[in-house]
Scaffold this motif. Structure first.
Motif, PDB file in Angstrom:
ATOM      1  N   THR A  89       0.429   3.923  -3.163  1.00 40.40           N
ATOM      2  CA  THR A  89      -0.020   5.306  -2.991  1.00 40.40           C
ATOM      3  C   THR A  89       1.037   6.314  -3.403  1.00 40.40           C
ATOM      4  OG1 THR A  89       0.667   5.138  -0.657  1.00 40.40           O
ATOM      5  CG2 THR A  89      -1.660   4.770  -1.170  1.00 40.40           C
ATOM      6  N   ALA A 130      -0.555   2.375   4.600  1.00 33.21           N
ATOM      7  CA  ALA A 130      -1.066   3.733   4.450  1.00 33.21           C
ATOM      8  C   ALA A 130      -2.537   3.797   4.866  1.00 33.21           C
ATOM      9  CB  ALA A 130      -0.918   4.189   2.997  1.00 33.21           C
ATOM     10  N   ARG A 152      -9.253  -2.048   2.674  1.00 36.07           N
ATOM     11  CA  ARG A 152      -8.222  -1.010   2.619  1.00 36.07           C
ATOM     12  C   ARG A 152      -7.787  -0.749   1.174  1.00 36.07           C
ATOM     13  NH1 ARG A 152      -4.487   0.877   6.248  1.00 36.07           N
ATOM     14  NH2 ARG A 152      -6.258   0.669   7.667  1.00 36.07           N
ATOM     15  N   LEU A 158      -8.386   2.886  -0.811  1.00 34.92           N
ATOM     16  CA  LEU A 158      -7.262   3.615  -1.393  1.00 34.92           C
ATOM     17  C   LEU A 158      -7.400   3.726  -2.908  1.00 34.92           C
ATOM     18  CD1 LEU A 158      -4.298   2.140   0.680  1.00 34.92           C
ATOM     19  CD2 LEU A 158      -5.239   4.441   0.850  1.00 34.92           C
ATOM     20  N   PRO A 210      -6.068   5.642   4.570  1.00 30.66           N
ATOM     21  CA  PRO A 210      -6.715   6.539   3.598  1.00 30.66           C
ATOM     22  C   PRO A 210      -7.304   7.763   4.273  1.00 30.66           C
ATOM     23  CG  PRO A 210      -8.072   4.593   3.985  1.00 30.66           C
ATOM     24  CD  PRO A 210      -6.777   4.360   4.703  1.00 30.66           C
ATOM     25  N   GLN A 211      -7.301   8.871   3.546  1.00 33.37           N
ATOM     26  CA  GLN A 211      -7.894  10.120   4.026  1.00 33.37           C
ATOM     27  C   GLN A 211      -9.411  10.038   3.890  1.00 33.37           C
ATOM     28  OE1 GLN A 211      -6.439  12.848   5.352  1.00 33.37           O
ATOM     29  NE2 GLN A 211      -8.384  13.882   5.551  1.00 33.37           N
ATOM     30  N   THR A 237       0.829  -1.210   0.000  1.00 34.66           N
ATOM     31  CA  THR A 237       0.000   0.000   0.000  1.00 34.66           C
ATOM     32  C   THR A 237       0.862   1.258   0.000  1.00 34.66           C
ATOM     33  OG1 THR A 237      -0.155  -0.186   2.422  1.00 34.66           O
ATOM     34  CG2 THR A 237      -1.959  -1.090   1.126  1.00 34.66           C
ATOM     35  N   LYS A 238       1.995   1.208   0.664  1.00 36.71           N
ATOM     36  CA  LYS A 238       2.884   2.363   0.656  1.00 36.71           C
ATOM     37  C   LYS A 238       3.428   2.614  -0.749  1.00 36.71           C
ATOM     38  CE  LYS A 238       7.057   1.984   2.194  1.00 36.71           C
ATOM     39  NZ  LYS A 238       8.246   1.802   3.072  1.00 36.71           N
ATOM     40  N   THR A 259      -3.978   9.786   1.259  1.00 36.47           N
ATOM     41  CA  THR A 259      -3.780   9.241   2.601  1.00 36.47           C
ATOM     42  C   THR A 259      -3.659  10.371   3.614  1.00 36.47           C
ATOM     43  OG1 THR A 259      -1.349   9.217   2.475  1.00 36.47           O
ATOM     44  CG2 THR A 259      -2.521   7.332   1.551  1.00 36.47           C
ATOM     45  N   THR A 289       0.424   5.665   9.176  1.00 34.37           N
ATOM     46  CA  THR A 289       0.391   4.250   8.826  1.00 34.37           C
ATOM     47  C   THR A 289      -0.066   3.431  10.021  1.00 34.37           C
ATOM     48  OG1 THR A 289       2.748   4.006   9.410  1.00 34.37           O
ATOM     49  CG2 THR A 289       2.222   4.482   7.098  1.00 34.37           C
TER      50      THR A 289
END
Length: 331
Positions: free
Chosen positions: A156, A228, A205, A209, A230-231, A152-153, A219, A223
């Protein structure tokens, strides 16, 4: 033959190793030839550098033998299951493989591959003890979390292509987990449910994202165990994005050049009534107007009275000089 503490698969592996050892055991003639060769080399070691060269050759042969045995162990442990004698060699090989993998995305994919292997092993465990099931499920959760966090890092920070692959992976592993549900003992069922919930969280997740890839902020910059975070909220940029600070306080507008500046600005909503003008004091009745002085009489003439008449002076009218023009009035 049943041996307490050993499964049938363990005994088969041990038997295969013994046969490999017997095949590699040299006969008496070969051992004698090797012994004579070593003695000859050692006898020539008295020459300068000879003993050091012999020792280096022996060490190189030992290292080659160790590598060969390690490679053989890895091949034999490929299908080993948790609880088998060669399972430790299999996990050591996976750790070495991960250490030789370069790139964050590649390492994340490798971790997810190892986690998928744990579920394959879970399906093949059969009547293993609950402790073996618990250990396998714990290893699956640890590797799945590590691979998801790394992926995920990376996603994004790039195009986000890996998020779709992560969703597909989580759905596939969920099917594997459900296929192994029938063989899970009751003592490990809680860990089994936790693994299913973890896969649902990973899929959610990745989906969240992926939905925010076109947003201004994907994001929160923080973490957790899945990588990450999400915002939440709108995809539009905030109002103060380009100023970098809070909106400034309103600045009072200065008056135009044709107006005088106000002396006092009141913010109250109560209407202000202007004060009435202060009347000027009336002149004293005995005081004559200062605009016109009294006539000064000649020394020989009688003094004129000082009283003033209150009647207006006579109006003098002059007719117009030319027809059509207004007349002139004096007085």
């Amino acid at each position: 033959m049943d041996v307490p503490g050993w499964s049938g698969r363990d005994l088969e592996v041990i038997s295969d190793l013994r046969r490999l050892g017997d095949a590699a055991n040299p006969d008496a003639e070969t051992r004698e030839r090797i012994r004579n060769g070593l003695l000859e080399r050692l006898a020539g070691g008295d020459r300068p550098g000879g003993r050091r060269r012999v020792l280096a050759e022996v060490l190189a042969a030992a290292v080659a033998l160790a590598i060969a045995l390690a490679g053989l162990g890895l091949v034999l442990s490929k299908d080993a299951l948790p609880g088998d004698a060669l399972y430790g060699i299999k996990r050591a090989g996976e750790s070495a493989e991960l250490g030789l993998t370069f790139g964050d995305s590649a390492k994340a994919q490798r971790l997810l591959e190892f986690a998928s292997n744990r579920l394959d092993e879970l399906t093949a465990l059969g009547d293993a003890s609950p402790a073996v099931y618990l250990s396998t499920l714990a290893d699956f959760q640890r590797e799945a979390k590590a691979g998801t966090a790394e992926l995920t890092k990376v996603a994004t920070q790039g195009s986000g292509r890996q998020l779709g692959e992560l969703r597909t992976w989580s759905l596939d592993q969920h099917e594997k987990l459900l296929a192994a549900q029938g063989g899970v003992p009751s003592g490990a069922f809680g860990e089994f449910v936790g693994s299913a919930e973890l896969l649902s969280r990973i899929e959610a997740r990745a989906q969240t994202l992926q939905a925010r890839l076109d947003c201004f902020q994907i994001t929160t910059g923080q973490t957790d165990e899945l990588g990450a975070v999400p915002q939440a909220g709108s995809c539009e940029p905030p109002v103060d994005t380009f100023t970098g600070a809070q909106p400034p306080a309103p600045v009072p507008i200065p008056p135009s050049s044709g107006q005088l500046p106000a002396q006092d600005v009141s913010t109250s909503t109560v209407p202000v009534t202007p004060a009435p003008p202060t009347p000027l004091p009336a002149p004293a009745p005995s005081q004559a107007p200062t605009a016109v002085e009294a006539p000064v009489p000649a020394p020989t003439s009688p003094r004129a009275p000082t009283t003033t008449s209150s009647s207006p002076p006579p109006l003098i009218s002059i007719p117009p000089v030319l027809p059509g023009l207004p007349g002139v009035g004096i007085g």
